[in-house]
Design a protein around this motif. Sequence first.
Motif, short mmCIF file in Angstrom:
data_model
loop_
_atom_site.label_atom_id
_atom_site.label_comp_id
_atom_site.label_asym_id
_atom_site.label_seq_id
_atom_site.Cartn_x
_atom_site.Cartn_y
_atom_site.Cartn_z
N GLN A 1 0.85 -1.11 -0.14
CA GLN A 1 0.06 -0.48 -0.52
C GLN A 1 0.78 0.99 -0.08
O GLN A 1 0.61 2.21 -0.66
CB GLN A 1 -0.83 -0.06 1.08
N GLU B 1 1.76 1.88 -3.27
CA GLU B 1 1.42 2.34 -4.75
C GLU B 1 0.85 3.66 -4.32
O GLU B 1 0.57 4.48 -5.16
CB GLU B 1 -0.46 1.27 -4.55
N ASP B 2 1.48 3.49 -2.84
CA ASP B 2 0.25 5.47 -2.22
C ASP B 2 1.72 5.80 -2.96
O ASP B 2 1.31 7.80 -3.13
CB ASP B 2 0.12 6.04 -1.23
N THR B 3 2.73 5.78 -2.89
CA THR B 3 3.40 6.46 -3.07
C THR B 3 4.04 7.12 -4.39
O THR B 3 4.44 8.47 -5.06
CB THR B 3 5.10 6.36 -2.10
N LEU B 4 3.54 6.00 -4.81
CA LEU B 4 3.86 6.36 -7.06
C LEU B 4 2.45 7.04 -7.22
O LEU B 4 1.76 6.45 -8.62
CB LEU B 4 4.71 4.99 -7.75
N TYR B 5 1.46 7.15 -6.48
CA TYR B 5 0.12 7.52 -7.14
C TYR B 5 0.12 7.93 -8.30
O TYR B 5 0.85 9.30 -8.14
CB TYR B 5 -0.95 7.51 -5.73
N PRO B 6 -0.54 7.64 -9.53
CA PRO B 6 -1.87 6.70 -9.69
C PRO B 6 -1.50 5.52 -10.59
O PRO B 6 -2.22 5.23 -11.26
CB PRO B 6 -2.56 8.12 -10.82
N TRP B 7 0.35 5.98 -10.50
CA TRP B 7 0.80 5.18 -11.12
C TRP B 7 0.52 4.09 -11.00
O TRP B 7 0.54 3.10 -12.18
CB TRP B 7 2.54 5.86 -12.11
N GLU C 1 -2.53 2.16 -9.69
CA GLU C 1 -4.11 1.90 -9.79
C GLU C 1 -4.25 0.70 -10.92
O GLU C 1 -3.72 0.67 -11.49
CB GLU C 1 -4.69 3.13 -9.46
N MET D 1 -3.66 2.41 -14.39
CA MET D 1 -2.74 2.59 -14.91
C MET D 1 -2.03 1.71 -14.24
O MET D 1 -0.41 1.87 -15.63
CB MET D 1 -2.63 4.02 -13.66
N GLY E 1 10.12 12.72 -12.43
CA GLY E 1 9.51 12.41 -11.05
C GLY E 1 9.34 11.00 -10.23
O GLY E 1 9.65 10.71 -9.10
N VAL E 2 9.00 10.14 -11.66
CA VAL E 2 8.55 8.79 -11.01
C VAL E 2 10.17 8.80 -10.97
O VAL E 2 9.93 7.21 -9.50
CB VAL E 2 7.57 7.71 -11.92
N ARG F 1 11.25 8.44 -7.39
CA ARG F 1 10.40 7.92 -6.36
C ARG F 1 10.84 6.92 -5.98
O ARG F 1 10.51 6.47 -4.76
CB ARG F 1 8.63 8.84 -6.60
#
Lengths: 238, 233
Positions: free
Chosen positions: B83, B86-92, B94, B97, B113-114, B117
């Motif tokens: 979790q 997924e939160d750190t890289l939201y929305p990629w 989901e 996506m 930035g991805v 991160r």
Amino acid sequence: MMLRIRSYRPKISARSTVAVLGLFCLGGCASQVEVDAEFPRPLIEQLPLTVGIVLDETLTEYEHHEDIPEQITWTIRLGAANRVMLEQLLGTLFMTVPVDAIPTADSQSEHDGVIKPELERFEFEVPVRGRDNFAEVWMQYRLKLYEPDGDLIVDWPVSGYGKSEIMRDREGSLNEAAVVALREVGAAIATQFPSQPEVEYWLRERQNQVQVADSSFLIPTEDTGLVNEDSTTGTNDD
Amino acid sequence: MTNTRTLQRVSFSLICIACLSACGVTARMEPYKQTNVVINEGDQVVVLARKHHATHEAEEGFVECISESLGRGRDAIEVHPTQAFEDTLYPWFEPSMAPLSTEELSELLEKPGVMDRVRDTGVRFLVWLDGSTERTSSGGGISCAAGVGGAGCMGLAWWEDDARYDATVWDIEQLESAGTIYADFRGRSVMPAIIIPIPLIARPQAQACRGLTDQLREFLTSPYGYGAGPELG
């Protein structure tokens, strides 16, 4: 030693029995879910525009009631989650300012645009019997973007679907499914809204206006590019 | 009289043996590693469920089981919470996506930035879990009755569950798929009822978790050659 046994007979009136049974039935026949979640800040680039956001009561106090025949009545409160998700999301996508109403020709907005999100449809399913053990939620929003003078630029429908395995209670699973659907909506807005043709055109137009406004204060010099017009007064009179 | 009792005992024992032998799990695992990468100190793994299917997806409990099991024990691997990733890289990451191929992953990592991160999380390997546990068949029946003299059940019920998963490992540093482990665990449970029902339950999902975790650990720590597929040409 004598052991005295006293027979105890509870005094239960007919009225209290009916009240307790009524409460039991109501408790058993109605389910309430307050969708509660924290949404992460999306990892996207902020667009250099200031946008007013209209979050009215129909959205921030949204409640869905559904009476399912031979089952129970569901009340799903989505208002708080709507506010948290949209403020976080649009505040990352644009520089946002909360506004009360959509602009009109008479009361124009001072921002680059105004966005009014609306929740158009909300559907859910929580199976009671059968092998399918997932709570499902589907929702559709409309994102309306207005020009500062109130002209509608785009009315974009965006939907999200979420499901969650029913583990302990149906309410908890429905909450989770709603959160997944909201995150999906957020993901779609963050990644697809700026690339809608009408939005792209509006973005280009607004950025061009900003560039024109900036360049009116700057003129190029022979050797080093741009110099502020104030420092070269009198050289550009022709 | 004695013969009848012996016959009853033998029959009861035979029924018990038949039930016990009917209950069990058969397993099939096919690991295939196509690179020689191994996990280094400081590298983390994140276990993610493929959620783009409309009908089935790896259960949340199964993903948690794999994550927790990988991070436990003597040969524990550093596992990043699903979790949190997924939160750190939201929305990629989901469901709609998430990258479906390593080509899509490399496109995603090029977005502003991805990659930074992802580096911040310390995750080097993504483990994509796909599949689910489904009931494939069931049969038999138990009937119960109660009377003044007592109550009891009689009969036999059985059911079969199939836990079928595959775990695909992506290497973020090399931007390629390191390989796949396919696991298929079939379990048959039986419930004979002679007065009282006796559940003899097989747990293929729990065994699939254990089996897949062991294979993933070996996959991530053993170099090239581990579970390699057939050589071509």
